[in-house]
Design a protein around this motif. Structure first.
Motif, mmCIF file in Angstrom:
data_model
loop_
_atom_site.group_PDB
_atom_site.id
_atom_site.type_symbol
_atom_site.label_atom_id
_atom_site.label_comp_id
_atom_site.label_asym_id
_atom_site.label_seq_id
_atom_site.Cartn_x
_atom_site.Cartn_y
_atom_site.Cartn_z
ATOM 1 N N GLU A 65 0.804 -1.190 0.035
ATOM 2 C CA GLU A 65 -0.047 -0.259 -0.091
ATOM 3 C C GLU A 65 0.837 1.101 -0.066
ATOM 4 N N GLU A 66 0.038 2.372 -0.321
ATOM 5 C CA GLU A 66 0.997 3.598 -0.204
ATOM 6 C C GLU A 66 1.226 4.202 0.894
ATOM 7 N N LEU A 67 2.310 4.790 0.940
ATOM 8 C CA LEU A 67 3.010 5.271 2.096
ATOM 9 C C LEU A 67 2.337 6.277 2.985
ATOM 10 N N SER A 68 2.526 6.323 4.272
ATOM 11 C CA SER A 68 1.569 7.170 5.064
ATOM 12 C C SER A 68 1.944 8.927 4.895
ATOM 13 N N ALA A 69 3.388 8.770 4.621
ATOM 14 C CA ALA A 69 3.973 10.137 4.262
ATOM 15 C C ALA A 69 5.369 9.788 3.420
ATOM 16 N N PRO A 70 5.783 11.041 3.008
ATOM 17 C CA PRO A 70 6.958 10.800 2.044
ATOM 18 C C PRO A 70 8.202 10.318 2.588
ATOM 19 N N ILE A 71 8.804 9.559 2.013
ATOM 20 C CA ILE A 71 9.930 8.959 2.536
ATOM 21 C C ILE A 71 11.206 9.065 1.473
ATOM 22 N N ALA A 72 12.373 9.561 2.003
ATOM 23 C CA ALA A 72 13.499 9.821 1.045
ATOM 24 C C ALA A 72 14.537 8.790 1.126
ATOM 25 N N LEU A 73 14.857 8.187 -0.093
ATOM 26 C CA LEU A 73 15.884 7.035 -0.379
ATOM 27 C C LEU A 73 17.216 7.750 -0.927
ATOM 28 N N PHE A 74 18.086 7.592 0.141
ATOM 29 C CA PHE A 74 19.666 8.109 -0.105
ATOM 30 C C PHE A 74 20.450 6.900 -0.827
ATOM 31 N N VAL A 75 20.910 7.027 -1.953
ATOM 32 C CA VAL A 75 21.869 6.126 -2.609
ATOM 33 C C VAL A 75 23.145 6.773 -2.972
ATOM 34 N N PRO A 76 24.200 6.865 -2.187
ATOM 35 C CA PRO A 76 25.363 7.401 -2.372
ATOM 36 C C PRO A 76 26.416 6.503 -3.070
ATOM 37 N N ALA A 77 26.985 7.048 -4.166
ATOM 38 C CA ALA A 77 27.740 6.194 -4.924
ATOM 39 C C ALA A 77 28.897 7.120 -5.353
ATOM 40 N N TRP A 78 30.052 5.963 -5.582
ATOM 41 C CA TRP A 78 31.095 6.750 -6.292
ATOM 42 C C TRP A 78 31.818 5.470 -7.013
ATOM 43 N N ARG A 79 32.120 5.622 -8.382
ATOM 44 C CA ARG A 79 32.525 4.717 -9.055
ATOM 45 C C ARG A 79 31.609 3.461 -9.211
ATOM 46 N N GLU A 80 30.353 3.518 -9.350
ATOM 47 C CA GLU A 80 29.438 2.411 -9.384
ATOM 48 C C GLU A 80 28.531 2.437 -10.655
ATOM 49 N N ALA A 81 29.234 2.668 -11.765
ATOM 50 C CA ALA A 81 28.502 2.756 -12.882
ATOM 51 C C ALA A 81 28.063 1.518 -13.475
ATOM 52 N N LYS A 82 28.640 0.380 -13.064
ATOM 53 C CA LYS A 82 28.200 -0.828 -13.609
ATOM 54 C C LYS A 82 26.959 -1.455 -12.940
ATOM 55 N N VAL A 83 26.516 -0.882 -11.627
ATOM 56 C CA VAL A 83 25.310 -1.393 -10.925
ATOM 57 C C VAL A 83 24.359 -0.252 -10.814
ATOM 58 N N ILE A 84 24.530 0.938 -10.659
ATOM 59 C CA ILE A 84 23.669 1.696 -10.278
ATOM 60 C C ILE A 84 22.540 1.778 -11.060
ATOM 61 N N ALA A 85 22.386 1.708 -12.315
ATOM 62 C CA ALA A 85 21.352 1.748 -13.274
ATOM 63 C C ALA A 85 20.562 0.473 -13.381
ATOM 64 N N PRO A 86 20.943 -0.753 -13.186
ATOM 65 C CA PRO A 86 19.842 -1.769 -12.682
ATOM 66 C C PRO A 86 19.457 -1.612 -10.999
ATOM 67 N N MET A 87 20.136 -1.132 -10.320
ATOM 68 C CA MET A 87 19.513 -0.724 -8.819
ATOM 69 C C MET A 87 18.632 0.008 -8.929
ATOM 70 N N LEU A 88 18.644 1.211 -9.678
ATOM 71 C CA LEU A 88 17.498 2.240 -9.620
ATOM 72 C C LEU A 88 16.376 1.608 -10.238
ATOM 73 N N ARG A 89 16.574 1.026 -11.777
ATOM 74 C CA ARG A 89 15.386 0.492 -12.317
ATOM 75 C C ARG A 89 14.592 -0.552 -11.407
ATOM 76 N N ALA A 90 15.332 -1.522 -10.808
ATOM 77 C CA ALA A 90 14.897 -2.481 -9.856
ATOM 78 C C ALA A 90 14.152 -1.687 -8.535
ATOM 79 N N THR A 91 14.642 -0.679 -7.970
ATOM 80 C CA THR A 91 13.965 0.033 -6.952
ATOM 81 C C THR A 91 12.735 0.535 -7.304
ATOM 82 N N LEU A 92 12.724 1.325 -8.353
ATOM 83 C CA LEU A 92 11.474 2.109 -8.957
ATOM 84 C C LEU A 92 10.508 1.010 -9.371
ATOM 85 N N ALA A 93 10.963 0.001 -9.880
ATOM 86 C CA ALA A 93 9.837 -1.058 -10.133
ATOM 87 C C ALA A 93 9.071 -1.784 -9.179
ATOM 88 N N ARG A 94 10.155 -2.215 -7.971
ATOM 89 C CA ARG A 94 9.523 -2.970 -7.019
ATOM 90 C C ARG A 94 8.823 -1.929 -5.745
#
Length: 484
Positions: A65-94
């Motif tokens: 169900e929808e969240l009761s209030a806004p939640i911020a997800l922090f994803v810090p990254a340094w030299r993560e070009a190989k994995v950050i795209a699938p991580m964001l795609r999977a997170t936004l879909a799930r």
């Protein structure tokens, strides 16, 4: 053996005999003490299991169900070009929740990661890419503080206050039910942590897979005990959420201003420190403490964060050196101690890493010396001496406790990953010990350098595998097999 040679060798073996006895007493004492410590945790855990307080509840329906209030997800990254795209795609879909806002942080001197973030975000309006103006790598804490400032700016602009901040790394695969469950748990807690479930690696069955053993033992047993006893809960840095009021409290404690920075920019494990600061109920007015959220989904899967951990000795050592540095040394400096018995006990457990590495080193040296003396006795060079009765009892006790710990490790890992992993989990214990010994030596020297004024750096592991990519590849292969 000639008389002259015997005159040289006997004193050497006599010296080794004395060293062996001292090592036996030293290692034996600490092994017994450590065994009693683990046994006490086991007894509390078994009691919780018997009373039903440690069992993982199973969802009857998916938590989406929808969240009761806004939640911020922090994803810090340094030299993560190989994995950050699938991580964001999977997170936004799930997590399709409208009230989720993702702040993905990269560095001005890391354009590859920024480009991958833009590709992974796919134009989703819930994603904000924050470029750290300070060239990387800094520390994870500094990068998180930059994301925190970006969130504060959005709050001031829109007039909407976030309920909490959730942390994840670029290599993580989130569980579909986790976000809603975290949102529910925040009604009664300022800090929520879900388990971490390392992925098994066929190409790294010893180094890579030993993370599965250690995290399962910690997150199926020890964290459950800590949670039920009301002790401070260490944040794992992923799958952990902090209430907005709690973050402001920490920021004010650090700088005297609630608009300050809640994450320690000089710490190696800023997540651990933050969890301990706000994870105990009653530490500040209105504090609700922390909660370890161990739940199983309707399909039986553990609601946890999945990720691949380092699969080589060098990368595992580098990662664990950072953990030892941050938890044992920085934790001592920044958090100090606590007089409450349960809290003191858990902080001692958290900071025992350097001592444990020293004791393990002594134990492995003891094995080598004992082998040499056994060989000398077998060859007739030097008769084996009898050990004191007390030492024999210590050896019996330590052997029995190691067998017990092996059984517990096999059971918790076998239940989570399948019984085919039970025996390998026991065989991987020495692998974890060796990694811990090497990592502790590195951590000690790094800590000494920071005492001399050397700035902390984000000595992180770069990743090239993401569980979402592997799941997609498995799906493609299954489809091709069915078509053929």
């Amino acid at each position: 053996m000639g008389v002259a040679a015997q005159g040289l060798v006997v004193p050497l073996f006599t010296l080794l005999e004395g060293v062996r006895l001292e090592l036996l007493l030293f290692a034996g004492f600490w092994f017994v003490l450590g065994a009693l410590d683990e046994l006490l945790v086991d007894l509390v855990w078994f009691w919780l299991l018997l009373t039903g307080k440690a069992r993982s509840p199973r969802l009857r329906e998916p938590a989406r169900e929808e969240l009761s209030a806004p939640i911020a997800l922090f994803v810090p990254a340094w030299r993560e070009a190989k994995v950050i795209a699938p991580m964001l795609r999977a997170t936004l879909a799930r997590w399709p929740h409208r009230n989720l806002r993702v702040y993905a942080g990269c560095y001005v001197n890391d354009p590859e990661t920024r480009a991958a973030m833009e590709a992974g975000g796919g134009g989703d309006p819930r994603v904000t890419i924050v470029v750290n103006e300070v060239p990387g790598p800094t520390t994870k804490g500094q990068c998180l503080n930059r994301l925190y400032r970006a969130m504060q700016e959005d709050e001031a602009r829109t007039g909407t206050r976030f309920r909490a901040v959730l942390l994840h790394d670029a290599e993580d695969l989130v569980h579909p039910d986790a976000l809603t469950l975290i949102d529910r748990a925040l009604d009664d807690a300022d800090f929520v942590q879900v388990p971490v479930r390392p992925e098994l690696q066929a190409d790294s069955p010893w180094v890579g897979n030993h993370y599965a053993d250690e995290f399962t033992d910690a997150h199926a047993r020890e964290m459950v005990v800590r949670d039920r006893l009301g002790a401070g809960l260490p944040a794992a840095g992923v799958g952990c959420a902090f209430g907005r009021d709690a973050l402001e409290y920490v920021a004010k404690q650090r700088s005297g201003d609630q608009l300050g920075e809640p994450f320690d920019p000089a710490a190696m494990t800023e997540d651990y420190e933050l969890g301990m600061l706000i994870g105990r109920r009653g530490d500040w007015l209105g504090s609700k403490g922390g909660q370890f959220l161990r739940v199983r989904a309707r399909d039986g899967s553990l609601v946890a964060t999945r990720a691949y951990f380092p699969g080589t000795l060098s990368t595992a050592v580098r990662q664990k050196a950072r953990w030892v540095h941050g938890i044992a040394f920085d934790g001592w400096d920044q958090l100090g101690w606590n007089a409450k018995p349960v809290e003191l006990w858990m902080r001692l457990r958290d900071r025992r890493g350097p001592l444990a590495a020293l004791v393990l080193s002594a134990a492995y040296l003891l094995v080598v010396i004992s082998g040499i003396l056994w060989l000398a006795d077998a060859m007739g060079w030097y008769p084996a001496g009898r050990l004191p009765v007390l030492v024999y009892w210590v050896l019996i006790a330590t052997t029995a406790t190691f067998a017990w710990r092996s059984v517990v490790r096999a059971v918790v890992v076998g239940r989570e990953y399948g019984w085919g992993e039970a025996l390998p989990a026991v065989l991987r214990i020495p692998v974890g010990n060796v990694i811990a010994i090497i990592a502790t030596r590195i951590a000690v020297f790094r800590y000494i350098r920071t005492l001399r004024g050397e700035p902390a750096r984000w000595d992180k592991t770069e990743h090239d595998r993401h569980p979402h990519l592997d799941a997609q590849q498995d799906g493609v292969q299954q489809g091709e097999a069915q078509a053929a």
